[in-house]
Structures are given as C-alpha cells and as structure tokens.
Enzyme design. Structure first.
Site, PDB file in Angstrom:
ATOM      1  N   ARG A 103    -143.582  12.460 -30.084  1.00 27.78           N
ATOM      2  CA  ARG A 103    -142.154  12.134 -29.698  1.00 27.78           C
ATOM      3  C   ARG A 103    -141.378  11.269 -30.950  1.00 27.78           C
ATOM      4  NH1 ARG A 103    -143.404  15.628 -27.040  1.00 27.78           N
ATOM      5  NH2 ARG A 103    -142.535  16.143 -24.712  1.00 27.78           N
ATOM      6  N   SER A 162    -137.915  14.300 -19.666  1.00 30.09           N
ATOM      7  CA  SER A 162    -138.947  13.089 -19.535  1.00 30.09           C
ATOM      8  C   SER A 162    -138.233  11.958 -19.896  1.00 30.09           C
ATOM      9  CB  SER A 162    -140.243  13.298 -20.250  1.00 30.09           C
ATOM     10  OG  SER A 162    -141.025  14.154 -19.798  1.00 30.09           O
ATOM     11  N   GLU A 181    -137.796   7.570 -23.654  1.00 32.31           N
ATOM     12  CA  GLU A 181    -137.980   8.659 -24.776  1.00 32.31           C
ATOM     13  C   GLU A 181    -136.587   9.294 -25.148  1.00 32.31           C
ATOM     14  OE1 GLU A 181    -137.588  12.427 -24.912  1.00 32.31           O
ATOM     15  OE2 GLU A 181    -139.460  13.164 -24.084  1.00 32.31           O
TER      16      GLU A 181
HETATM   17  N1  EPU Z   1    -148.371  13.561 -12.655  1.00 33.14           N
HETATM   18  C1  EPU Z   1    -148.257  12.738 -11.307  1.00 33.14           C
HETATM   19  N2  EPU Z   1    -147.237  13.015 -10.565  1.00 33.14           N
HETATM   20  C2  EPU Z   1    -146.417  13.876 -10.802  1.00 33.14           C
HETATM   21  C3  EPU Z   1    -146.435  14.718 -12.005  1.00 33.14           C
HETATM   22  C4  EPU Z   1    -147.301  14.333 -12.955  1.00 33.14           C
HETATM   23  O1  EPU Z   1    -149.268  11.832 -11.226  1.00 33.14           O
HETATM   24  O2  EPU Z   1    -145.526  14.381  -9.881  1.00 33.14           O
HETATM   25  C5  EPU Z   1    -149.369  13.075 -13.457  1.00 33.14           C
HETATM   26  C6  EPU Z   1    -150.616  14.059 -13.422  1.00 33.14           C
HETATM   27  O3  EPU Z   1    -151.817  13.239 -13.645  1.00 33.14           O
HETATM   28  C7  EPU Z   1    -150.217  14.964 -14.431  1.00 33.14           C
HETATM   29  C8  EPU Z   1    -149.669  14.407 -15.586  1.00 33.14           C
HETATM   30  O4  EPU Z   1    -148.911  13.438 -14.889  1.00 33.14           O
HETATM   31  O5  EPU Z   1    -151.515  15.447 -14.996  1.00 33.14           O
HETATM   32  C9  EPU Z   1    -148.795  14.881 -16.573  1.00 33.14           C
HETATM   33  O6  EPU Z   1    -147.968  15.695 -15.912  1.00 33.14           O
HETATM   34  P1  EPU Z   1    -146.970  16.887 -16.855  1.00 33.14           P
HETATM   35  O7  EPU Z   1    -148.083  17.634 -17.071  1.00 33.14           O
HETATM   36  O8  EPU Z   1    -146.005  17.150 -15.961  1.00 33.14           O
HETATM   37  O9  EPU Z   1    -146.581  16.311 -17.966  1.00 33.14           O
HETATM   38  P2  EPU Z   1    -145.943  14.936 -18.617  1.00 33.14           P
HETATM   39  O10 EPU Z   1    -146.966  14.138 -19.305  1.00 33.14           O
HETATM   40  O11 EPU Z   1    -145.198  14.002 -17.404  1.00 33.14           O
HETATM   41  C10 EPU Z   1    -145.236  15.865 -20.707  1.00 33.14           C
HETATM   42  C11 EPU Z   1    -143.865  15.731 -21.710  1.00 33.14           C
HETATM   43  C12 EPU Z   1    -142.967  16.878 -21.118  1.00 33.14           C
HETATM   44  C13 EPU Z   1    -143.514  18.229 -21.116  1.00 33.14           C
HETATM   45  C14 EPU Z   1    -145.022  18.117 -20.423  1.00 33.14           C
HETATM   46  C15 EPU Z   1    -145.690  19.547 -20.570  1.00 33.14           C
HETATM   47  C16 EPU Z   1    -143.512  13.594 -22.265  1.00 33.14           C
HETATM   48  C17 EPU Z   1    -142.938  12.310 -22.377  1.00 33.14           C
HETATM   49  N3  EPU Z   1    -143.258  14.555 -21.740  1.00 33.14           N
HETATM   50  O12 EPU Z   1    -144.711  15.724 -19.586  1.00 33.14           O
HETATM   51  O13 EPU Z   1    -141.678  16.841 -21.922  1.00 33.14           O
HETATM   52  O14 EPU Z   1    -142.721  19.218 -20.871  1.00 33.14           O
HETATM   53  O15 EPU Z   1    -145.646  17.273 -20.928  1.00 33.14           O
HETATM   54  O16 EPU Z   1    -146.246  19.661 -21.701  1.00 33.14           O
HETATM   55  O17 EPU Z   1    -144.634  13.409 -23.171  1.00 33.14           O
HETATM   56  C18 EPU Z   1    -139.721  15.989 -22.359  1.00 33.14           C
HETATM   57  O18 EPU Z   1    -140.215  15.338 -23.309  1.00 33.14           O
HETATM   58  O19 EPU Z   1    -138.516  15.903 -22.104  1.00 33.14           O
HETATM   59  C19 EPU Z   1    -140.532  16.777 -21.784  1.00 33.14           C
HETATM   60  C20 EPU Z   1    -139.959  17.146 -20.316  1.00 33.14           C
END
Ligand code: EPU
Length: 336
Positions: A159, A228, A324
């Site tokens: 990012r 996010s 972010e």
């Molecule tokens: N998790 C929880 N509770 C929840 C949701 C997630 O504990 O309700 C934990 C789980 O361990 C899960 C992990 O968080 O495995 C990762 O969750 P998720 O796959 O939803 O991804 P994220 O890390 O929260 C990132 C990006 C998103 C992108 C997704 C998918 C960032 C800040 N965000 O989210 O990007 O869509 O991965 O690749 O890196 C954005 O940048 O606006 C965005 C939406």
C-alpha cells in the site's frame, strides 16, 4: 478544463461526509494541465474511494478525468495496456476480461480510478498493481513535463509507492501502462479462490473474486465506506513470537526473514470491534477493518472511533495501527 466552486463533498468521497469543497478542477488533456497554474500544490483526487474529508476543504482539488485506453500487442502472448488515469478501475478490469486478457482479474471490483491504483499499489487476492504495472506517466506541476516512471522506480511496497513519498504533492498521474497476457495464469492461492481448479476460465476467476468481495465487503453505493481503513501492521518476528505466548491463535504471514504481517481485522475482532457502532460510524459487521458511515456519522465521531481502536490495539498488543485511507483537513493531508 472545468472548474466547480463550492460543491458538496458527498459525491467526491465514498465515505460521504457532509463537507464543502471550495474548488474542484477537472482536467482532461495535457493542454488543460499546461493551462492550469496552481498557486499552491492542489490536492489530487480520483473517485474518492480512499479519501475522507474531515473539514470543509479550502485547498483546490484536482482531478484528471481522461479515460482513453489502447492495447498494443507485444508478441503472440503479451499486450501493453495504456490507460488514462480517469478510467474507472473496475470497468477496466471488466474490459480486460471481456477481451480475454489475463492479469488484473483478481483486482475486480476495487472501487476508484486507474490513476489512484499506483499511489497505494492496490492489491487483493494475491495480486497487486505492482505485479502488472510497467510504467506510470506523471505530470509535474513545476516543470509542466510528463515523466514516464518505470515500475522499478515507483518504489512499490505494501500500500505504498513513490507517489505517497518523494513525489507527494508534486504532480498528477495521467496514465498507467500494464502488462497483460493471453495465456492463462490464474492466481488462486488466496482463501476463497483456492477451491477453483487450475484450468479455470478467466471469467470464472473474475466472477469468483466479485462474489467473494460482495460476501465480505460493503458496496460503497449502499453503505458509505473506503475499504480497509487501516493497513495490516508489519511487526518483527520477535514481537510476533512473544505475542503468540499470550495470544496463541494470532495469525501472521511471513513478509521476510525478520517481519510478519498481522491481519488487523483479527486484532479488531478479538477486541470486540466487529459490528461495533459509534454514533453513526462503525466497524462493518462482516469485516471490522472496514469502517463505515451509516449516514449520520460525523468527522468527530470517526476520529473518536479511530482513537478508540488504535488505543485499544496499542494497549493490548503494543502494535501501532496506521490508516490506509487518506484523511484530509481543510488545507491538505492530516494523515496519509
Ligand atoms: N479476519 C478476522 N475477522 C474478520 C475478517 C478477517 O479475524 O471478520 C482475519 C482472518 O485471520 C483473515 C484475515 O483477517 O484470514 C485477512 O482477512 P481478509 O482476507 O478479509 O483480508 P484483509 O487483510 O482484511 C486485505 C486488504 C483488502 C483486500 C483483501 C483481500 C489491506 C489493508 N486490505 O484485507 O484490501 O481486499 O486483503 O486481498 O491490506 C483495501 O485495501 O481497501 C482492501 C479492501
């Protein structure tokens, strides 16, 4: 060039706070850019899907709205897609899928404009812009020249890019070059795509990404949000190991030999923020990392919620969460 004065900020940020923008300048060509002489560095805005206005904005806001695109075949397999910054990102992804070009299908449904994509190196489901970007065309306010910056010089990180660092405030992205290919190259290692088979079609990957996103993330048109809100924090291996002693289920993904990325969503859920509401703003019920505005939220309430979250996470895990999303004060950036 089109100049709009004293307009509502609502259509310019998907968080939809009620603020006023003193001036929005829409530019659509190099001639427009050459004719535009900002007194001070303007705020550059795409479609506002990663920007929140905390106050009425007095600084000029600039948007490059040209949308033309062209694809040049490099050989039997590769194509170079050159696209102007004002093109909508998701419509571009849809166009590549309709025209059988692999490369950016995992980035379907990310809101915003093409020009914003390199700034924070958008990424999802195992692919980030940096993996496909060949160059970014950047217009410098001071010299009035367009510089083609090759991807290797964009300092892409998680990012992050040169456009948030050394080039912040110095100009505006006018086009992006992407390398796409005809031969199938499905990237299916991310949770949600991992049940697809290797011979999956391009359209199926694209549709699966859309379904996964729709199941987890709120549509900005229906519930105001900027995706996010915080970055996933990157901590040292040592800190991760000591956190594991106290919180044995804490997830972590290896970044390199020394660093681990911890999902901020997990930290927030553990601390009871999933679905938490705070006077019109809150943490989305299916993904707490996405802060939402239920319609009656205000900047002060959002700042209170941010402080509550960051204080709790810092106190509990000794981890500092960083936004972010770009938060803007009257004259410019508060936090990037
Ligand atoms: N998790 C929880 N509770 C929840 C949701 C997630 O504990 O309700 C934990 C789980 O361990 C899960 C992990 O968080 O495995 C990762 O969750 P998720 O796959 O939803 O991804 P994220 O890390 O929260 C990132 C990006 C998103 C992108 C997704 C998918 C960032 C800040 N965000 O989210 O990007 O869509 O991965 O690749 O890196 C954005 O940048 O606006 C965005 C939406």
């Amino acid at each position: 060039m089109r100049i709009l004065s004293h307009v509502s900020a609502k259509p310019y940020s998907t968080f939809r706070f009620q603020q006023t923008l003193a001036e929005v300048i829409e530019l659509s060509s190099i001639a427009d850019l050459n004719a535009y002489n900002p007194v001070s560095a303007p705020i550059v805005l795409g479609e506002g899907s990663n920007t929140i206005f905390l106050q009425d904005i007095t600084a000029p806001i600039c948007r490059y709205i040209a949308t033309e695109k062209s694809i040049t075949t490099i050989d039997d397999n590769y194509g170079l897609l050159h696209v102007a910054a004002g093109h909508n990102w998701h419509e571009l992804v849809t166009w590549t899928v309709d025209n059988s070009w692999w490369g950016i299908e995992n980035l379907a449904l990310i809101p915003g404009a093409v020009g914003a994509a390199p700034v924070q190196n958008i990424g999802a489901y195992g692919v980030e812009l940096a993996d496909r970007c060949l160059y970014v065309d950047f217009y410098h306010w001071q010299t009035k020249q367009v510089q083609r910056i090759t991807a290797a010089r964009c300092s892409f990180g998680y990012r992050d890019s040169i456009f948030k660092q050394d080039l912040a405030g110095k100009g505006i992205i006018i086009a992006v070059g992407l390398l796409l290919q005809k031969a199938a190259m499905p990237i299916l290692n991310y949770n949600g795509l991992d049940n697809l088979t290797k011979n999956v079609s391009l359209k199926t990957v694209y549709e699966t990404v859309i379904n996964v996103r729709n199941a987890k993330l709120p549509t900005p048109d229906k519930l105001a949000n900027c995706g996010s809100f915080f970055k996933n924090p990157i901590i040292s291996h040592e800190q991760f190991v000591s956190l594991q002693q106290v919180f044995p289920t804490i997830p972590g993904y290896k970044v390199n030999q020394h660093s681990i990325k911890v999902p901020a969503a997990w930290l927030l859920e553990q601390q009871g923020f999933k679905g938490y509401c705070h006077d019109g703003v809150g943490c989305y019920e299916k993904q707490p990392l996405v802060l939402v505005n239920y319609g009656s939220g205000t900047p002060n309430k959002l700042l209170e919620l941010i402080a509550m979250i960051t204080d709790t996470v810092h106190r509990t895990y000794a981890i500092t969460l960083e936004p972010e999303v770009r938060l803007l004060s009257a004259s410019g950036i508060i936090k990037a």
